[in-house]
Design an enzyme around this catalytic site. Structure first.
Site, PDB file in Angstrom:
ATOM      1  N   CYS A 194      14.019  -6.070 -28.874  1.00 56.67           N
ATOM      2  CA  CYS A 194      14.520  -6.037 -27.572  1.00 56.67           C
ATOM      3  C   CYS A 194      13.601  -6.852 -26.504  1.00 56.67           C
ATOM      4  CB  CYS A 194      14.125  -4.595 -26.898  1.00 56.67           C
ATOM      5  SG  CYS A 194      14.720  -4.356 -25.306  1.00 56.67           S
ATOM      6  N   ASP A 201      15.771  -4.617 -33.425  1.00 60.49           N
ATOM      7  CA  ASP A 201      17.081  -4.356 -33.521  1.00 60.49           C
ATOM      8  C   ASP A 201      17.401  -4.800 -34.834  1.00 60.49           C
ATOM      9  OD1 ASP A 201      17.378  -3.647 -30.539  1.00 60.49           O
ATOM     10  OD2 ASP A 201      17.070  -5.665 -30.222  1.00 60.49           O
ATOM     11  N   ARG A 262      21.160   2.890 -31.406  1.00 58.87           N
ATOM     12  CA  ARG A 262      20.002   3.433 -30.777  1.00 58.87           C
ATOM     13  C   ARG A 262      20.429   4.142 -29.273  1.00 58.87           C
ATOM     14  NH1 ARG A 262      16.292  -1.052 -28.459  1.00 58.87           N
ATOM     15  NH2 ARG A 262      15.686  -1.062 -30.813  1.00 58.87           N
TER      16      ARG A 262
END
Length: 286
Positions: A194, A201, A262
């Site tokens: 991120c 990620d 997420r």
């Protein structure tokens, strides 16, 4: 690291900051990130992009109350054209969806209308919203691996570079074939981080191309070089698309990254030289 990490537009986001959860519908929780931040860095013209496509999101933690106060749950599919002004920042999206929890709606269509209105406004372009019952959702079916799809993760490579390096594609034009070929490749080793929080990620990335053959080892090294790179999902995919076209000059190229979820959301950027709509292709890790 992206060159625009300190942009003013990013400093205003709630991402990476302590926030309170709201359980009553609040449209103002949504925040957008201009696509131009990444595209200016890639020297892309928003009005003349080298690709078409969309960002497909799935939401698995959406609930509200019906007119009698009984909870309702649904799986949501959101589609945003890659030509929209903004991407939706994922934490704000999660907070926004949570705000539906204690809000009453008369019907599922009313929820879809509200979602479509709010998301279209923040994206700067018409968003597509579809809500499904948990027993009747096409997004819940795991896509079967095509016999034509080649996984490149088995390449026997040595690598010690985990910082984004497009020059790894400089030797990616394989000489095994002087003529055009068509290949459908996949790697499950894509990892980036991120831009704001540095959280990892994870994604499976599908690459379908027509042109001179791409060397699988060089391509895999390049994808692994994103491992310590900080950028949003959509921005990584557009960077990969542009790099492949720059170094390999392909006649046709389609890239589809399926990121793990997420906060009840998964993001699936799809970019193509000629195909506008992403397929249904949920992976096992989603």
């Amino acid at each position: 690291m992206a060159n625009y990490q300190n942009a003013t537009e990013l400093s205003k986001l709630t991402l990476g900051k302590s926030t309170q959860y709201c359980s009553e519908y609040t449209a103002d929780l949504l925040q957008g990130v201009p696509r131009s931040l990444n595209r200016d860095d890639l020297a892309l013209n928003q009005s003349n992009l080298p690709f078409v496509g969309e960002d497909v999101w799935y939401g698995y933690e959406l609930s509200w109350l019906n007119g009698k106060g009984k909870p309702v749950v649904a799986v949501a599919e959101f589609r945003f054209a890659c030509t929209s002004d903004n991407i939706v920042e994922s934490k704000s999206f999660k907070l926004y969806l949570n705000s539906f929890n204690q809000t009453r709606f008369s019907s599922i269509k009313d929820v879809e209308k509200v979602l479509t209105k709010d998301l279209s406004k923040i994206a700067g372009s018409e968003a597509s919203v579809n809500l499904f019952g948990v027993d009747h959702c096409p997004a819940l079916d795991i896509a079967k691996k095509s016999d034509k799809c080649i996984c490149i993760d088995g390449e026997d490579i040595s690598i010690d570079n985990y910082q984004y390096d497009p020059q790894l594609l400089a030797t990616a034009q394989d000489e095994r074939s002087g003529s055009q070929i068509e290949e459908y490749l996949v790697s499950h080793l894509l990892k980036s981080n991120c831009l704001i929080t540095n959280q990892p990620d994870w994604a499976s990335i599908y690459i379908h191309y027509r042109g001179k053959a791409i060397d699988h080892s060089s391509l895999l090294k390049y994808l692994i070089s994103f491992r310590q790179h900080n950028e949003f999902h959509e921005q990584c995919v557009e960077r990969i698309y542009c790099d492949l076209q720059q170094f390999c000059q392909l006649d046709e190229l389609t890239i589809f990254a399926r990121y793990t979820r997420r906060g009840g959301l998964d993001i699936n950027p799809f970019r193509s030289s000629h195909i506008e709509q992403a397929p249904f292709a949920r992976t096992l890790r989603q």
